[in-house]
Design a protein around this motif. Structure first.
Motif, PDB file in Angstrom:
ATOM      1  N   PHE A 157       0.833  -1.211   0.000  1.00 26.68           N
ATOM      2  CA  PHE A 157       0.000   0.000   0.000  1.00 26.68           C
ATOM      3  C   PHE A 157       0.858   1.247   0.000  1.00 26.68           C
ATOM      4  O   PHE A 157       0.385   2.330  -0.336  1.00 26.68           O
ATOM      5  N   PRO A 168      -0.291  -4.347  -4.517  1.00 23.80           N
ATOM      6  CA  PRO A 168      -0.784  -5.233  -3.448  1.00 23.80           C
ATOM      7  C   PRO A 168      -1.570  -6.414  -4.003  1.00 23.80           C
ATOM      8  O   PRO A 168      -1.456  -7.523  -3.481  1.00 23.80           O
ATOM      9  N   GLU A 169      -2.354  -6.155  -5.077  1.00 23.39           N
ATOM     10  CA  GLU A 169      -3.207  -7.238  -5.571  1.00 23.39           C
ATOM     11  C   GLU A 169      -2.393  -8.376  -6.177  1.00 23.39           C
ATOM     12  O   GLU A 169      -2.900  -9.475  -6.359  1.00 23.39           O
ATOM     13  N   LEU A 180      -0.679 -11.557  -0.342  1.00 23.09           N
ATOM     14  CA  LEU A 180      -0.525 -11.483   1.108  1.00 23.09           C
ATOM     15  C   LEU A 180      -1.908 -11.288   1.712  1.00 23.09           C
ATOM     16  O   LEU A 180      -2.723 -10.542   1.169  1.00 23.09           O
ATOM     17  N   TRP A 203     -16.818  -6.340   4.022  1.00 20.54           N
ATOM     18  CA  TRP A 203     -17.701  -5.557   3.163  1.00 20.54           C
ATOM     19  C   TRP A 203     -19.143  -5.750   3.606  1.00 20.54           C
ATOM     20  O   TRP A 203     -19.672  -6.875   3.540  1.00 20.54           O
ATOM     21  N   HIS A 225     -21.913  -5.089   2.327  1.00 18.55           N
ATOM     22  CA  HIS A 225     -22.953  -5.446   1.359  1.00 18.55           C
ATOM     23  C   HIS A 225     -22.827  -6.900   0.909  1.00 18.55           C
ATOM     24  O   HIS A 225     -23.554  -7.327   0.019  1.00 18.55           O
ATOM     25  N   TYR A 252     -14.393 -13.958  -1.524  1.00 15.00           N
ATOM     26  CA  TYR A 252     -14.066 -12.935  -2.535  1.00 15.00           C
ATOM     27  C   TYR A 252     -12.717 -13.144  -3.207  1.00 15.00           C
ATOM     28  O   TYR A 252     -12.626 -13.019  -4.435  1.00 15.00           O
ATOM     29  N   VAL A 310     -12.277 -13.408  -7.255  1.00 14.38           N
ATOM     30  CA  VAL A 310     -11.385 -12.594  -8.079  1.00 14.38           C
ATOM     31  C   VAL A 310     -10.473 -13.492  -8.913  1.00 14.38           C
ATOM     32  O   VAL A 310     -10.182 -13.203 -10.071  1.00 14.38           O
ATOM     33  N   MET A 358      -7.260 -17.658   0.725  1.00 18.04           N
ATOM     34  CA  MET A 358      -6.459 -17.356  -0.460  1.00 18.04           C
ATOM     35  C   MET A 358      -5.067 -17.966  -0.387  1.00 18.04           C
ATOM     36  O   MET A 358      -4.258 -17.754  -1.282  1.00 18.04           O
ATOM     37  N   GLU A 365      -8.593  -1.591   0.590  1.00 20.94           N
ATOM     38  CA  GLU A 365      -7.288  -2.240   0.667  1.00 20.94           C
ATOM     39  C   GLU A 365      -7.434  -3.740   0.873  1.00 20.94           C
ATOM     40  O   GLU A 365      -6.637  -4.528   0.355  1.00 20.94           O
ATOM     41  N   ALA A 396      -9.763  -5.563  -0.360  1.00 16.69           N
ATOM     42  CA  ALA A 396     -10.064  -6.139  -1.667  1.00 16.69           C
ATOM     43  C   ALA A 396      -8.805  -6.201  -2.512  1.00 16.69           C
ATOM     44  O   ALA A 396      -8.583  -7.150  -3.264  1.00 16.69           O
ATOM     45  N   GLN A 397      -7.970  -5.178  -2.356  1.00 18.11           N
ATOM     46  CA  GLN A 397      -6.721  -5.132  -3.107  1.00 18.11           C
ATOM     47  C   GLN A 397      -5.830  -6.310  -2.699  1.00 18.11           C
ATOM     48  O   GLN A 397      -5.241  -6.979  -3.542  1.00 18.11           O
ATOM     49  N   ALA A 398      -5.765  -6.541  -1.388  1.00 21.83           N
ATOM     50  CA  ALA A 398      -4.953  -7.653  -0.902  1.00 21.83           C
ATOM     51  C   ALA A 398      -5.516  -8.982  -1.392  1.00 21.83           C
ATOM     52  O   ALA A 398      -4.785  -9.947  -1.558  1.00 21.83           O
ATOM     53  N   CYS A 399      -6.828  -9.020  -1.642  1.00 21.64           N
ATOM     54  CA  CYS A 399      -7.438 -10.236  -2.157  1.00 21.64           C
ATOM     55  C   CYS A 399      -7.143 -10.432  -3.629  1.00 21.64           C
ATOM     56  O   CYS A 399      -7.584 -11.412  -4.228  1.00 21.64           O
ATOM     57  N   GLY A 400      -6.496  -9.454  -4.244  1.00 17.50           N
ATOM     58  CA  GLY A 400      -6.123  -9.599  -5.636  1.00 17.50           C
ATOM     59  C   GLY A 400      -6.983  -8.818  -6.615  1.00 17.50           C
ATOM     60  O   GLY A 400      -6.828  -8.965  -7.819  1.00 17.50           O
ATOM     61  N   ALA A 401      -7.896  -7.985  -6.100  1.00 17.98           N
ATOM     62  CA  ALA A 401      -8.788  -7.257  -6.998  1.00 17.98           C
ATOM     63  C   ALA A 401      -8.113  -5.991  -7.524  1.00 17.98           C
ATOM     64  O   ALA A 401      -7.634  -5.179  -6.741  1.00 17.98           O
ATOM     65  N   GLY A 402      -8.098  -5.830  -8.843  1.00 19.49           N
ATOM     66  CA  GLY A 402      -7.539  -4.626  -9.457  1.00 19.49           C
ATOM     67  C   GLY A 402      -8.493  -3.459  -9.330  1.00 19.49           C
ATOM     68  O   GLY A 402      -9.588  -3.593  -8.777  1.00 19.49           O
ATOM     69  N   LEU A 403      -8.096  -2.301  -9.871  1.00 20.71           N
ATOM     70  CA  LEU A 403      -8.873  -1.076  -9.671  1.00 20.71           C
ATOM     71  C   LEU A 403     -10.308  -1.203 -10.180  1.00 20.71           C
ATOM     72  O   LEU A 403     -11.260  -0.871  -9.479  1.00 20.71           O
ATOM     73  N   ARG A 453     -12.126  -3.812 -10.774  1.00 19.48           N
ATOM     74  CA  ARG A 453     -12.851  -4.797  -9.984  1.00 19.48           C
ATOM     75  C   ARG A 453     -13.257  -4.207  -8.626  1.00 19.48           C
ATOM     76  O   ARG A 453     -14.360  -4.425  -8.141  1.00 19.48           O
ATOM     77  N   ARG A 454     -12.329  -3.455  -8.006  1.00 17.82           N
ATOM     78  CA  ARG A 454     -12.645  -2.851  -6.701  1.00 17.82           C
ATOM     79  C   ARG A 454     -13.760  -1.835  -6.840  1.00 17.82           C
ATOM     80  O   ARG A 454     -14.666  -1.754  -6.022  1.00 17.82           O
ATOM     81  N   ASP A 464     -17.012  -4.025  -7.461  1.00 23.51           N
ATOM     82  CA  ASP A 464     -17.487  -4.929  -6.412  1.00 23.51           C
ATOM     83  C   ASP A 464     -17.619  -4.256  -5.054  1.00 23.51           C
ATOM     84  O   ASP A 464     -18.459  -4.636  -4.254  1.00 23.51           O
ATOM     85  N   ILE A 465     -16.746  -3.326  -4.756  1.00 27.13           N
ATOM     86  CA  ILE A 465     -16.685  -2.779  -3.394  1.00 27.13           C
ATOM     87  C   ILE A 465     -17.207  -1.347  -3.342  1.00 27.13           C
ATOM     88  O   ILE A 465     -18.117  -1.022  -2.580  1.00 27.13           O
ATOM     89  N   PRO A 467     -21.137  -0.449  -4.952  1.00 28.82           N
ATOM     90  CA  PRO A 467     -22.281  -0.838  -4.107  1.00 28.82           C
ATOM     91  C   PRO A 467     -22.360  -0.015  -2.825  1.00 28.82           C
ATOM     92  O   PRO A 467     -23.455   0.320  -2.369  1.00 28.82           O
TER      93      PRO A 467
END
Lengths: 365, 579
Positions: free
Chosen positions: A52, A78-79, A83, A93, A95, A104, A108, A156, B475, B477-484, B486-487, B490-491, B494
């Protein structure tokens, strides 16, 4: 899972150096705590690791892969680092259902429905939240939310799990339960875990090794018992565990590991830092100190070290006294005692152990 | 309504965000700033040029002509007088409502606040129309009860004081909102400490509560003044029959009478009114900068001063005032819309819905106006929300000097009086450079002006919602691998959707009622609802105008009720009258 190596990492925000030349090697499967007062740079270090923040200098590698190296213009987002992170605020989240939150990362990655459901169930079972899959995160308690966040990391199969003060929002009782949950999680999965906290008790209870940070530097990295028994410098001695550090001027070194120190009118046998032995000059420059833990000092009327009781607190089973000692009465020692003492009472103390070290300055070496 | 977002705009710096390191994929987002700049800023810049260029040559001829003309100064004096007096009235009504509702234990606060906000949401031309229908010799309501003034006696509202009174009522809610926001931040402890120190009654009010709330009072006063200054609906409906010109009506009359040939002249007038508005805002900032009352202590536990035996009386007064400024004028409007023919005495036997049928189904111009306004407001709402979602993301999550500048600049088209923006748009789009296309006299120019003016209404709720969103959500979602992308999908979308919907509804509501901008930009065939009411009244079709107005008021109240019902699900600060 993988080794994590940080080499001479520096990060500034404006003029402020949040992380300064930090090097750190974490072995696969290790549980490491980053401990320090607020503003010491521990969270920044974690965010650098996660990606980050981008370091100003230095190299970060995960399992041999360089993920950040500004000199070679490498910055893995980061994506792409794989990690897992558990945030202080849980970061679930609102929602999405618990199951979808956990699933999630797999969504992805484009995993099929069946495989996803299977892994979600396994992860939720690991944190004992199987029956909550269809709930909304807002219906869960703080501890349950944190366990969902943990399951989301687990699913993950990350290279490491980073935890940013995950217990700070929970009440005292829940903290202990969650500490146990983290430890169980670590034992069961063997995941590399890096845990940021300002609570030394938390760090000592869980971590294999603790890195104590202050003002952007790592002051000492060692196993909890080593930190406690053999702090490297004044900051660590003061921050980890209760006790007092007294400046000393007269040290007679017995051998590589022990010495004798003049305290008041008495000589005290103590362990000594190997650095100190190598660098004797410091002793004469007023750079030496002795760290005394309360359990090493006993009230004994025959004790040659005299002082007056300033405060007496009952801890249940024993008392903790604050005893003012020294010729100018300018130092206060915390001492355990079996009986209540009057304020102002003159008591004798017996010192059974101590740790002598030479870094009394605020700056890190 | 305009004032609602203007009010938010006065606190632009309340967004905290963690800056994130820039990544190349994000840089695409910055291209969004280009259309925002073109629509919001360019027209105003173009206006600045117009006043000093005559036929492409730098010259101060326009300035000399306009500033040397007595009518300019008469209109300026009239504007200042009506806006000033109106502000004092707003301050009295809105201020006392705010103090009583926020600090005391009067009952039914939510209902009081909701009703008190309605005058602000009703377009000014309808306020003017309904009050004219209430007073004066031809009032259908008064005639029905036989208490109307004698025929031939003057309409008392066709005067400077009449204008000021309605401006005061229209903008009382602005003072109310700012002051109430301030009062709610007032921690109970500070008042309690003063009481323990022995302060009571008047001393407590005068020495503690009033000074602590002075920032809110000053801000509310400044906003009410600037809004009143730019008001066109009331000053036109009441001032034109009385031959009483203010700056906005002077601009309107010149442009309506002489067309684009007087553009240079009206540009100078627009700059003049813009300058006065800026002075008002600057004065407000100057006054505020000297008082830094950071309120310490627990927020959210507002004071509940017990009124005791006086409570029923005070509640009675509050509701009476509401009935007088809201219910009675609307009843007059409804009465007028129901009379079978203008001048006929209304009773339970002869009321008729003919006027409604006429405007909805018979007259082509009214049906067209409904359609135009509907298309313009839906179009503006949808477009703005689509732009604002990514724009707000950039402004909140990737703050830079550029985004901070944009943050201030998007306020400009909204904070300046509407006539200024309208003139600026005419100048820029009467002949678009490079394309050689003219938008003047088309719906397109109104649409662009709406985009510029209402951008900030759609932007603030979304920004609000993004800045209240924990950055860790993204962040994680980013750590989960989601790109801009997608974030965002999805995040962020909504989670920001309720605020975006609220922003869209607010834009719709504002644009649907808009008059000031479209009054200068419309041409035959593309009239808006605001213009329609104004024109119908102007041509003497008062019954038809009232029928249209009644329908608009119904739409306004229905939409406001939607907000009220949805308010619990929306992030804080999205519904204008709930803080």
């Amino acid at each position: 899972m993988a080794d994590i190596n940080l080499s001479r990492i520096t990060k500034s925000f404006g003029d402020y150096r949040a992380v300064n030349q930090v090097s750190l090697d974490i072995a696969d499967g290790e549980f490491v705590a980053l401990l320090g007062p607020s503003g010491c740079g521990k969270t920044t270090l974690l965010r650098l690791l996660a990606g980050f923040e981008e370091p100003d200098g230095g190299v970060i590698s995960l399992g041999g892969q360089v993920v950040a190296d500004p000199q070679s213009n490498i910055m893995v987002t980061p994506e792409m680092r794989n990690l897992g992170i558990v945030f202080q605020s849980y970061a679930l989240w609102p929602h999405m259902s618990v199951a979808r939150n956990v699933g999630y990362p797999l969504e992805v990655r484009g995993l099929g429905r069946a495989e996803r459901d299977h892994k979600i169930k396994a992860a939720l079972d690991t944190v004992a939240l199987g029956p909550y899959a269809d709930r909304s995160p807002t219906e869960l308690s703080g501890g349950q939310r944190q366990r969902v966040a943990l399951a989301r990391c687990l699913v993950m199969e990350p290279r490491a799990v980073l935890l940013d003060e995950p217990l700070a929002n929970l009440d005292v009782h829940l903290r202990e339960t969650m500490q146990q949950a983290f430890l169980d999680f670590h034992r069961r999965t063997g995941a590399t875990m890096i845990y940021v906290t300002h609570d030394q008790a938390e760090a000592m209870a869980m971590a294999d090794r603790i890195a104590v940070m202050d003002k952007g530097h790592i002051r000492q990295m060692a196993a909890p018992e080593t930190l406690y028994r053999e702090p490297a410098d004044l900051m660590v001695a003061g921050f980890v565990g209760a006790g007092a550090v007294l400046p000393i001027s007269n040290v007679s070194i017995t051998d590589d590991r022990t010495c004798s120190v003049r305290l008041g009118d008495t000589d005290v046998a103590a362990r000594i830092c190997p650095n100190f032995v190598r660098n004797r000059a410091a002793a004469h420059a007023g750079q030496a100190g002795i760290c005394l833990r309360p359990e090493d000092v006993w009230v004994d009327d025959a004790g040659a070290l005299r002082g007056s009781v300033e405060d007496c607190v009952y801890l249940g089973g024993r008392f903790r006294l604050s005893v003012r000692i020294g010729q100018d009465r300018d130092h206060v020692l915390p001492v355990y005692a079996n009986r209540r003492a009057r304020i102002g009472e003159n008591v004798g103390l017996k010192v059974s152990d101590g740790w002598v070290f030479d870094r009394m300055q605020g700056e890190a070496a | 309504m305009q004032a609602v977002s203007r009010l938010r705009g006065f606190w632009p710096g309340m967004i905290t965000a963690r800056s994130n390191s820039n990544r190349s994929s994000d840089r695409l987002l910055y291209w969004l700033l280009v259309p925002v700049f073109v629509v919001s800023i360019l027209p105003i810049v173009r206006l600045g040029f117009e006043g000093v260029m005559v036929g492409g040559v730098p010259s101060f001829d326009y300035f000399r002509d306009v500033l040397g003309n007595g009518s300019t100064w008469q209109a300026t004096a009239n504007s200042l007088y009506t806006a000033g007096l109106g502000t004092i009235i707003s301050l009295l009504i809105g201020g006392s409502f705010a103090f009583l509702v926020a600090l005391t234990d009067v009952r039914a606060k939510a209902a009081l606040v909701f009703c008190f906000m309605i005058p602000m949401m009703i377009p000014p031309q309808i306020t003017a129309l309904s009050w004219v229908q209430l007073t004066g010799p031809s009032s259908a309501l008064l005639n029905a009860f036989g208490i109307a003034p004698a025929m031939g006696s003057p309409q008392p509202l066709y005067s400077a004081e009449g204008i000021a009174l309605l401006l005061g009522i229209q903008h009382a809610s602005i003072v109310f909102l700012t002051l109430r926001a301030n009062l709610r931040m007032l921690p109970r402890e500070q008042i309690e400490a003063a009481r323990l120190a022995g302060a009571r009654g008047g001393r407590l009010w005068w020495q503690i509560i009033l000074p602590l709330t002075s920032p809110g009072l000053i801000a509310g006063t400044a906003m009410a003044f600037v809004t009143a200054l730019g008001n066109f609906g009331i000053t036109a409906m009441l001032g034109i029959p009385a031959n009483y010109a203010t700056l906005p009506t002077l601009i309107y009359q010149k442009l309506a009478g002489f067309g684009p040939s007087v553009l240079g002249e009206v540009s100078v007038l627009a700059m003049l009114i813009g300058a006065i508005a800026i002075c008002g805002v600057a004065l407000h900032h100057r006054l505020l900068s000297k008082r830094d009352y950071r309120l310490m202590g627990m927020v959210g536990r507002p004071l509940d001063i017990r009124l005791g035996a006086r409570r029923p009386m005070i509640e009675g007064i509050l509701w009476t005032v509401l009935v007088a400024i809201l219910v009675v004028p609307l009843l007059a409007l409804i009465a007028t819309s129901l009379v079978p023919a203008f001048g006929v005495k209304l009773n339970f036997d002869n009321y008729s819905f003919a006027a409604f049928r006429e405007v909805l189904f018979v007259q082509p111009s009214t049906a067209r106006a409904f359609q135009n306004s509907f298309m313009l407001s839906v179009g503006a709402a949808v477009t703005l929300v689509l732009v604002c979602l990514p724009l707000a993301y950039v402004m909140v999550r990737r703050p830079s000097r550029l985004t901070k500048l944009i943050n201030l600049l998007v306020e400009v088209p909204y904070a300046l009086p509407g006539v200024v923006l309208a003139i600026a748009c005419i100048l820029l789009f009467i002949r678009i450079p490079l394309l050689d296309v003219s938008l003047y006299g088309t719906l397109g120019i109104i649409f662009i002006a709406y985009l510029a003016r209402f951008l900030v209404i759609a932007l603030r709720p979304v920004m609000n919602s993004f800045s209240q969103l924990d950055p860790a959500l993204e962040e994680a979602a980013q750590a989960c691998g989601a790109g801009l992308g997608r974030r965002l999908r999805d995040i962020l979308l909504p989670l920001a959707a309720p605020s975006a919907a609220a922003g869209a509804l607010l834009v719709f509501l504002t644009a649907f009622n808009e008059l000031t901008v479209s009054a200068l930009l419309w041409a035959s065939g593309n009239e808006t609802l605001g213009v329609l009411i104004f024109n119908l009244d102007d041509s003497g079709d008062t019954v038809l105008a009232s029928a249209v107005a009644v329908m608009v008021v119904l739409v306004v109240i229905a939409l406001m009720s939607c907000f009220q019902l949805a308010s619990r699900r929306l992030p804080k600060g999205v519904v204008p009258w709930q803080t």
